[in-house]
Write a protein that holds these residues in place. Structure first.
Motif, PDB file in Angstrom:
ATOM      1  N   GLY A   6      39.213  26.183  39.697  1.00 33.04           N
ATOM      2  CA  GLY A   6      38.815  25.456  38.516  1.00 33.04           C
ATOM      3  C   GLY A   6      39.787  25.719  37.168  1.00 33.04           C
ATOM      4  O   GLY A   6      41.111  25.248  37.564  1.00 33.04           O
ATOM      5  N   TRP A   8      40.804  28.605  35.770  1.00 33.86           N
ATOM      6  CA  TRP A   8      41.350  29.764  36.193  1.00 33.86           C
ATOM      7  C   TRP A   8      42.695  29.971  37.074  1.00 33.86           C
ATOM      8  O   TRP A   8      42.629  29.566  38.230  1.00 33.86           O
ATOM      9  CB  TRP A   8      40.282  30.741  36.514  1.00 33.86           C
ATOM     10  N   GLU A  23      37.136  32.755  42.469  1.00 34.89           N
ATOM     11  CA  GLU A  23      36.404  31.388  42.922  1.00 34.89           C
ATOM     12  C   GLU A  23      35.265  31.081  42.099  1.00 34.89           C
ATOM     13  O   GLU A  23      34.775  31.805  41.503  1.00 34.89           O
ATOM     14  CB  GLU A  23      35.785  31.962  44.483  1.00 34.89           C
ATOM     15  N   GLU A  24      35.099  29.664  42.214  1.00 31.16           N
ATOM     16  CA  GLU A  24      34.241  29.153  41.338  1.00 31.16           C
ATOM     17  C   GLU A  24      32.736  29.160  42.142  1.00 31.16           C
ATOM     18  O   GLU A  24      33.016  28.974  43.264  1.00 31.16           O
ATOM     19  CB  GLU A  24      34.248  27.579  40.757  1.00 31.16           C
ATOM     20  N   LYS A  26      29.784  27.953  43.567  1.00 29.53           N
ATOM     21  CA  LYS A  26      29.204  26.374  43.698  1.00 29.53           C
ATOM     22  C   LYS A  26      28.361  26.498  44.973  1.00 29.53           C
ATOM     23  O   LYS A  26      28.371  27.364  45.858  1.00 29.53           O
ATOM     24  CB  LYS A  26      30.073  25.343  43.773  1.00 29.53           C
ATOM     25  N   ASP A 111      29.967  31.555  36.096  1.00 25.75           N
ATOM     26  CA  ASP A 111      30.204  31.042  37.282  1.00 25.75           C
ATOM     27  C   ASP A 111      31.534  31.154  38.145  1.00 25.75           C
ATOM     28  O   ASP A 111      31.851  30.404  38.789  1.00 25.75           O
ATOM     29  CB  ASP A 111      29.976  29.531  36.782  1.00 25.75           C
ATOM     30  N   MET A 112      32.001  32.424  37.837  1.00 26.61           N
ATOM     31  CA  MET A 112      33.236  32.743  38.523  1.00 26.61           C
ATOM     32  C   MET A 112      33.077  34.199  39.295  1.00 26.61           C
ATOM     33  O   MET A 112      32.317  34.954  38.393  1.00 26.61           O
ATOM     34  CB  MET A 112      34.496  32.450  37.635  1.00 26.61           C
TER      35      MET A 112
END
Length: 143
Positions: A6, A8, A23-24, A26, A111-112
């Motif tokens: 994303g 980052w 990691e995002e 999802k 969210d990460m």
């Protein structure tokens, strides 16, 4: 070691072998987590309340990915062949143990997930955050 997801980019520097993963969070395919988790992790994960499972999966995943990267093996080392256990304070344990292996989860964003691993080295206790402009400024040659 460098990894991006994303918006980052994660860079981990240290003595010894290091690995990093960001990691995002999802949605997952329904059976995906069970396929890559060690049996002990899968049992723990299934016992969690449903609302906690997604974030917990990504904590396990990033810790595991940072370890296989530090080992230099990538996914040739099956993720289900070893277990990680997040601990209080951001640390994590590896089973079976692997010498002087250190694992750590770092705070990032809701969210990460961000994790690092050092083998025969040390890990920073907290991350430094730079904007893209700050990174460019630090990387620019000094005149």
């Amino acid at each position: 070691m460098c990894r991006h997801a994303g918006r980052w980019v994660a860079v981990l520097l240290g003595g010894g072998e290091v690995g990093v993963d960001v990691e995002e969070i999802k949605p997952l395919q329904p059976l995906f987590p069970v396929d890559c988790l060690h049996p002990a992790e899968a049992r723990w994960w299934r016992r969690l309340p449903e609302p906690e499972r997604l974030a917990a999966f990504y904590e396990l995943w990033t810790l595991k990915e940072s370890y296989v990267k530090a080992k230099g093996m990538g996914l040739s080392l099956p993720l289900h062949s070893f277990a990680v256990q997040p601990l209080e304070g951001g640390g994590a344990a590896l089973a079976p143990p692997d010498g002087d292996c250190r694992l750590r989860l770092y705070p990032l964003a809701e969210d990460m997930r961000l994790a690092g691993c050092a083998i025969d080295g040390s890990l920073p206790s907290s991350p430094e955050f730079w904007t893209f402009e700050q990174l460019l400024e630090r990387a620019a040659p000094r005149r």
